[in-house]
Structure formats: C-alpha cells, structure tokens
Motif scaffolding. Structure first.
Motif, PDB file in Angstrom:
ATOM      1  N   ASN A 199       1.190   4.358  -3.039  1.00 58.11           N
ATOM      2  CA  ASN A 199       0.401   5.545  -2.215  1.00 58.11           C
ATOM      3  C   ASN A 199       1.721   6.265  -3.036  1.00 58.11           C
ATOM      4  O   ASN A 199       1.458   7.250  -3.400  1.00 58.11           O
ATOM      5  N   ARG A 200       2.937   5.661  -3.362  1.00 57.51           N
ATOM      6  CA  ARG A 200       4.142   7.152  -3.940  1.00 57.51           C
ATOM      7  C   ARG A 200       4.045   7.002  -5.289  1.00 57.51           C
ATOM      8  O   ARG A 200       4.268   7.635  -6.105  1.00 57.51           O
ATOM      9  N   ILE A 240       0.840  -1.695   0.331  1.00 60.33           N
ATOM     10  CA  ILE A 240      -0.063   0.417  -0.557  1.00 60.33           C
ATOM     11  C   ILE A 240       0.922   1.459  -0.254  1.00 60.33           C
ATOM     12  O   ILE A 240       0.584   2.569  -0.092  1.00 60.33           O
ATOM     13  N   ASP A 241       1.817   0.727   0.765  1.00 57.68           N
ATOM     14  CA  ASP A 241       3.033   2.285   0.500  1.00 57.68           C
ATOM     15  C   ASP A 241       3.631   2.988  -0.782  1.00 57.68           C
ATOM     16  O   ASP A 241       3.253   3.753  -1.222  1.00 57.68           O
ATOM     17  N   TYR A 301      -5.426  14.569  -1.223  1.00 58.69           N
ATOM     18  CA  TYR A 301      -4.815  14.204  -0.978  1.00 58.69           C
ATOM     19  C   TYR A 301      -3.356  14.388  -0.739  1.00 58.69           C
ATOM     20  O   TYR A 301      -3.038  13.446   0.704  1.00 58.69           O
ATOM     21  N   ARG A 330      -1.681  13.002   3.054  1.00 58.35           N
ATOM     22  CA  ARG A 330      -0.036  12.414   2.911  1.00 58.35           C
ATOM     23  C   ARG A 330       0.509  13.485   3.311  1.00 58.35           C
ATOM     24  O   ARG A 330       1.602  12.726   3.974  1.00 58.35           O
TER      25      ARG A 330
END
Length: 177
Positions: A72-73, A68-69, A122, A126
């Motif tokens: 997200n990148r 998931i990380d 978003y 973050r």
C-alpha cells in the motif's frame, strides 16, 4: 559573641535547633529554587514522553499485514518516480516519447475522469483510514493515561444540568407508529 552568633544563626542557619535558612527562603520568593525547578521539569518531561509513547504505540502485526502495508505504500513513490522517468524519457528519446503521448491523447475524456476518481478515492480513503486509526489510538491512550496532577474541576451547574429536550423530535416520535 553569643548574640552575634544568634543573629547570624537566625539569618543563615540553625536557631534553637531549627534548620531554617531565612535568606534562602526569602530569595525563593523572588527567584525559583533551581533544584526544585529542575525536578519539576524532569517529572513533566517524563509525563510528556509517557503520553507520547502511549499515543504512538503500535500493535504488533503479522507478516501478511506488514506485506500488504508495504504494498500500500508503493503507489505514491511509483507515481513520483514514474513522472521523473517520463521526463528522462522525453529528454533521452523525444520521438519515442511523442508517440506514447499521442497514444495517451486518444484516451477518451470520461476514462480520464474515471481514473482520476479512482486515484482520488484510493488516496483519500487511505488518508482517512490512517487519520481515524491515529485518532482511535490517541483516544485509547488518553483513556488509559492517569489523570494529571493538580486541582480537579468542581462540578457546577453546567455539568449537572440535563440538556434541553428537542421538541420537534419528541413530536415526530409521538406521530410515528
């Protein structure tokens, strides 16, 4: 001979069984002892590196969290490379590109505002989450770090005084049921 040896011994070395070097001690008043300075510098570097290591330590995460990380990148590089791709597409086939841009021109303005807000929130969320996570890690590392050497601050009147009560807040609390 004995007198000269005694004078030279008192200046440069042992006199009456003592191991003193008056010249070296006098020079150290004006110039730092290089060996002792290097030892202090090495100790300081070791403490700094230990603090940095504590601040940058990350907890081990599972495979799903790492996946998931990684997802997200992706948005920022995809937006950057997509923009470069649009420039390339405009140069490669201007007619195709102009048709697509004409379609984008038909998108209503409120929808653009909504998309801008979603993208802003978003990235803002973050950024805030990463900043707060870093701050929590630093605070935790500092709480576990040993106290630095040196004199401790003395407790004075500023540290022992209690804060002044807020009179308006006390009045409000008395009026509440």
């Amino acid at each position: 001979m004995g007198m000269i040896g005694g004078v030279i011994g008192s200046v440069f070395g042992a006199l009456f069984g003592e191991r003193r070097n008056v010249v070296a001690e006098t020079v150290e008043v004006f110039r730092e002892n290089a060996e002792a300075g290097a030892g202090r510098a090495a100790e300081h570097r070791a403490r700094v590196l230990a603090q940095f290591a504590a601040e940058m330590a990350r907890e081990r995460r599972g495979g799903w969290d790492r996946f998931i990380d990684g997802l997200n990148r992706l948005p920022r590089p995809m937006m950057a490379f997509g923009t470069l791709g649009l420039i390339g597409a405009a140069m490669a086939d201007p007619a195709w590109f102009s048709e697509r841009m004409a379609g984008l021109a038909l998108v209503p303005e409120p929808l653009w505002w909504l998309m801008g807000a979603i993208v802003s929130f978003y990235f803002g969320a973050r950024m805030q989450a990463h900043g707060q996570g870093f701050e929590r890690a630093v605070v935790a590392a500092l709480a576990q770090a040993p106290a630095p050497p040196g004199p401790r601050p003395r407790a004075g009147p500023a540290t022992t005084a209690t804060p002044d009560p807020n009179a308006a807040l006390e009045d409000w609390r008395r009026t509440q049921p």
